[in-house]
Write a protein that holds these residues in place. Structure first.
Motif, PDB file in Angstrom:
ATOM      1  N   THR B   6      -5.357 -50.239  13.544  1.00  0.00           N
ATOM      2  CA  THR B   6      -6.130 -48.995  13.550  1.00  0.00           C
ATOM      3  C   THR B   6      -7.615 -49.251  13.265  1.00  0.00           C
ATOM      4  OG1 THR B   6      -5.814 -48.596  11.192  1.00  0.00           O
ATOM      5  CG2 THR B   6      -4.122 -47.727  12.679  1.00  0.00           C
ATOM      6  N   TYR B   7      -7.964 -50.495  12.924  1.00  0.00           N
ATOM      7  CA  TYR B   7      -9.358 -50.799  12.614  1.00  0.00           C
ATOM      8  C   TYR B   7     -10.107 -51.176  13.890  1.00  0.00           C
ATOM      9  CZ  TYR B   7      -8.283 -50.828   7.645  1.00  0.00           C
ATOM     10  OH  TYR B   7      -7.912 -50.453   6.380  1.00  0.00           O
ATOM     11  N   SER B   8     -11.351 -50.767  13.961  1.00  0.00           N
ATOM     12  CA  SER B   8     -12.214 -51.196  15.064  1.00  0.00           C
ATOM     13  C   SER B   8     -13.305 -52.082  14.484  1.00  0.00           C
ATOM     14  CB  SER B   8     -12.832 -49.976  15.755  1.00  0.00           C
ATOM     15  OG  SER B   8     -13.663 -49.291  14.845  1.00  0.00           O
ATOM     16  N   SER B  10     -16.364 -51.636  14.342  1.00  0.00           N
ATOM     17  CA  SER B  10     -17.370 -50.891  13.567  1.00  0.00           C
ATOM     18  C   SER B  10     -16.931 -50.664  12.121  1.00  0.00           C
ATOM     19  CB  SER B  10     -17.670 -49.546  14.241  1.00  0.00           C
ATOM     20  OG  SER B  10     -16.521 -48.747  14.248  1.00  0.00           O
ATOM     21  N   ASP B  11     -15.610 -50.727  11.863  1.00  0.00           N
ATOM     22  CA  ASP B  11     -15.145 -50.564  10.485  1.00  0.00           C
ATOM     23  C   ASP B  11     -15.574 -51.728   9.602  1.00  0.00           C
ATOM     24  OD1 ASP B  11     -13.739 -48.075  10.656  1.00  0.00           O
ATOM     25  OD2 ASP B  11     -12.250 -49.096  11.869  1.00  0.00           O
ATOM     26  N   PHE B  12     -15.920 -52.855  10.214  1.00  0.00           N
ATOM     27  CA  PHE B  12     -16.298 -54.033   9.441  1.00  0.00           C
ATOM     28  C   PHE B  12     -17.818 -54.232   9.401  1.00  0.00           C
ATOM     29  CE2 PHE B  12     -12.054 -54.731  11.123  1.00  0.00           C
ATOM     30  CZ  PHE B  12     -11.358 -54.996   9.955  1.00  0.00           C
ATOM     31  N   LEU B  13     -18.531 -53.377  10.064  1.00  0.00           N
ATOM     32  CA  LEU B  13     -19.989 -53.503  10.069  1.00  0.00           C
ATOM     33  C   LEU B  13     -20.535 -52.835   8.808  1.00  0.00           C
ATOM     34  CD1 LEU B  13     -22.338 -54.568  11.819  1.00  0.00           C
ATOM     35  CD2 LEU B  13     -22.585 -52.248  12.678  1.00  0.00           C
ATOM     36  N   LEU B  14     -21.189 -53.628   7.957  1.00  0.00           N
ATOM     37  CA  LEU B  14     -21.600 -53.130   6.649  1.00  0.00           C
ATOM     38  C   LEU B  14     -23.036 -52.632   6.614  1.00  0.00           C
ATOM     39  CD1 LEU B  14     -20.115 -56.050   4.531  1.00  0.00           C
ATOM     40  CD2 LEU B  14     -19.174 -53.753   4.739  1.00  0.00           C
ATOM     41  N   PHE B  15     -23.806 -52.929   7.679  1.00  0.00           N
ATOM     42  CA  PHE B  15     -25.239 -52.655   7.614  1.00  0.00           C
ATOM     43  C   PHE B  15     -25.718 -52.116   8.957  1.00  0.00           C
ATOM     44  CE2 PHE B  15     -24.018 -57.120   7.819  1.00  0.00           C
ATOM     45  CZ  PHE B  15     -24.242 -57.353   9.167  1.00  0.00           C
ATOM     46  N   ILE B  83     -26.478 -58.446   1.844  1.00  0.00           N
ATOM     47  CA  ILE B  83     -25.991 -57.277   2.602  1.00  0.00           C
ATOM     48  C   ILE B  83     -24.576 -57.488   3.150  1.00  0.00           C
ATOM     49  CG2 ILE B  83     -28.296 -56.484   3.264  1.00  0.00           C
ATOM     50  CD1 ILE B  83     -27.702 -57.594   6.110  1.00  0.00           C
ATOM     51  N   ASN B  84     -24.033 -58.701   2.990  1.00  0.00           N
ATOM     52  CA  ASN B  84     -22.691 -58.951   3.526  1.00  0.00           C
ATOM     53  C   ASN B  84     -21.908 -59.796   2.539  1.00  0.00           C
ATOM     54  OD1 ASN B  84     -20.407 -59.602   4.979  1.00  0.00           O
ATOM     55  ND2 ASN B  84     -21.493 -59.973   6.895  1.00  0.00           N
ATOM     56  N   TRP B  85     -20.886 -59.185   1.909  1.00  0.00           N
ATOM     57  CA  TRP B  85     -20.128 -59.912   0.895  1.00  0.00           C
ATOM     58  C   TRP B  85     -19.350 -61.085   1.489  1.00  0.00           C
ATOM     59  CZ3 TRP B  85     -15.369 -59.226   2.830  1.00  0.00           C
ATOM     60  CH2 TRP B  85     -15.081 -58.017   3.464  1.00  0.00           C
TER      61      TRP B  85
END
Lengths: 304, 223
Positions: B6-8, B10-15, B83-85
């Motif tokens: 269900t993840y796309s 964009s769900d992982f884009l943090l910034f 900005i990205n863990w």
């Protein structure tokens, strides 16, 4: 004109008169609408501030100052609830930076615990609290139900000790709703956080009625579908009926649709712009759509 | 992660794209004039490659390993991590790649390069020169300005592209050296694609070229 009045005196007099008239001439700021948290009856403004992506600006001083200005406008407009998560990169530290420049007493701090290892939950919560620079969080939520059982034990224990005021759980984009519902039925939660907007209305069937039945406040994330919904609707003219609910933009129509649902306590749009945060807060003023107009909004957007 | 389907992306884009490219601007300002040294190192690589000789593979491997190590520390840990863990995990991968280059390229001397004799060496050189000279121009050409330029040796994407160019031209390609660069092409390509960046196709295209070429070499009949 008296001879002893100089040009400087006249300017000062004019400025003084103008200054005295401003409060009379300027429209009074409309009262922001609130809804009570069912478990405490504490009132929360219907529009809050999300920080996903928008506040993750790292150590960029210019961008941090810009985020602080968004927060300043948010508080000035009557907003209180700011939501974040350790998942959101530097967002928590950027909130802390803003709070250090502003009146932190106004904030209703909503954060999350997001870590698989249950034993690491308290340390993560403490790191989050330090990043915000608040003495304690108002609300902590288990992010996306990750390791929710041990984390909820931690959060309820914190609430019992007085180091936390409210406990909640979150999901987004319709994920794990069956399990979400089971947790809602089994746990004495104060808050839930879900995705809900004109397009994503799955929660209307079971989650929102259950929240009302169980006396849980509802925070709505991703009201604009990360901007996709506003961009899509911006291509179309604002319908005439928008004026009936005091809306001047599609963003306000979207927000008013969400917050007019009686189960919803607060929507948390995210933005990097001061004008947008003011526009969003204005959605929590004036008239809200009744059931008939809500149905009309859904039908109208479905046709676009 | 449950219900992963269900993840796309964009769900992982943090910034936001603005934050991502602004980071390069702040990074370039912070490390100046290291970019000049990196560009000089790139030119030295081409010169050593052209000259050939017994130690050329070792020298090029050493310079590449240094670039990967620099990117891991100076960019991924010191800047991208804000900005990205996930950046610290990426940094570990970049350090591992530096160690692999040092082991296979310097210690075992398994990275001697061909120069212009065959098509693969010309393709490899073309990819390397693209990374060295064209990649830094993408930012100003796409309207982001010189300060946001991504430069070989100090920024991850052109360093990865340049490394794949070297591997394409290697006399005896060591496939394990291509694993981390190809994975980075997937990660960074997905990030740029999700942000809607116009150069989002570059890394996946280079990765596909590398994979195709390696596949061709594997299946080619022995002379």
């Amino acid at each position: 004109m008296p001879q002893d009045l100089t040009r400087r005196d006249m300017l000062a007099l004019t400025a003084g008169v103008a200054g005295a008239l401003v409060p009379l001439a300027a429209p009074a700021q409309p009262r922001i609408l609130t809804r009570p948290i069912p478990s405490s009856r504490e009132a929360v403004p219907l529009v809050g501030l999300g920080t996903w992506i928008t506040f993750n600006v790292g150590n960029d001083k210019v961008a941090r100052d810009s985020s602080a200005e968004v927060m300043r406008a948010f508080f000035a407009g009557g907003g209180t609830l700011i939501d974040s998560s350790p998942m959101y990169g530097s967002s928590q530290k950027v909130i802390g930076y803003g709070l250090s420049k502003l009146d932190a007493a106004k904030v209703f701090s909503a954060d999350k615990v997001w870590i698989s290892a249950a034993a690491s939950g308290p340390a993560q919560i403490e790191a989050s609290r330090a990043a915000w620079g608040v003495p304690r969080f108002d609300l902590l939520q288990v992010h996306n139900l990750l390791s929710w059982e041990p984390h909820l034990k931690t959060l309820f224990a914190m609430k019992a000790m007085g180091s936390l005021r409210y406990v909640g759980i979150t999901t987004s984009e319709g994920r794990r709703h069956a399990e979400f519902e089971r947790v809602m039925r089994a746990q004495p939660l104060d808050f839930i956080q879900i995705t809900y907007n004109i397009i994503d209305r799955e929660v209307e069937a079971r989650i929102l009625p259950l929240a009302q039945e169980r006396g849980m406040a509802v925070i709505v994330n991703r009201p604009f579908q990360e901007g996709d919904l506003t961009r899509k609707l911006a291509r179309h003219p604002l319908p005439a009926w928008a004026a009936e609910i005091d809306c001047t933009s599609w963003a306000q129509v979207i927000l008013k649709f969400i917050i007019s649902h009686p189960a919803v306590t607060c929507a948390i749009p995210a933005t990097t712009r001061v004008d947008h945060v003011r526009e969003n807060l204005a959605a929590a003023t004036g008239r809200l759509p009744e059931a008939a107009l809500r149905a009309r909004i859904i039908a109208h957007v479905a046709k676009l | 992660m449950s219900e992963w389907w269900t993840y796309s992306l964009s769900d992982f884009l943090l910034f936001s794209p603005r934050t991502y490219y602004r980071l390069f601007e702040l990074y370039n300002l912070a490390i100046w004039p290291a970019q000049l040294a990196a560009l000089a190192a790139g030119i030295v690589i081409v010169a050593v490659w052209r000259h050939g000789g017994r130690a050329h593979g070792r020298m090029i491997s050493g310079l590449l390993a240094g670039a990967w190590q620099w990117v891991a520390w100076a960019y991924l840990l010191e800047h991208y991590d804000t900005i990205n863990w996930a950046a610290s995990y990426f940094a570990i991968a970049f350090v591992l790649q530096a160690l692999l280059l040092a082991w296979f390229g310097i210690v075992r001397d398994q990275l001697p390069l061909a120069w212009w004799r065959e098509a693969r060496s010309r393709v490899g050189l073309g990819v390397f020169v693209f990374a060295l000279l064209i990649y830094p121009l993408l930012a100003p050409l796409l309207g982001r300005g010189w300060l946001q330029a991504e430069i070989f040796g100090v920024a991850p994407d052109p360093t990865v592209v340049a490394t794949l160019g070297i591997l394409l031209a290697a006399e005896r390609p060591t496939r394990i050296l291509a694993v981390i660069p190809l994975l980075w092409c997937a990660v960074s390509g997905a990030t740029l694609w999700t942000m809607g960046s116009r150069e989002g196709f570059v890394l996946p295209a280079i990765a596909i070229l590398t994979l195709a070429w390696m596949g061709l070499r594997r299946t080619a009949p022995a002379p």
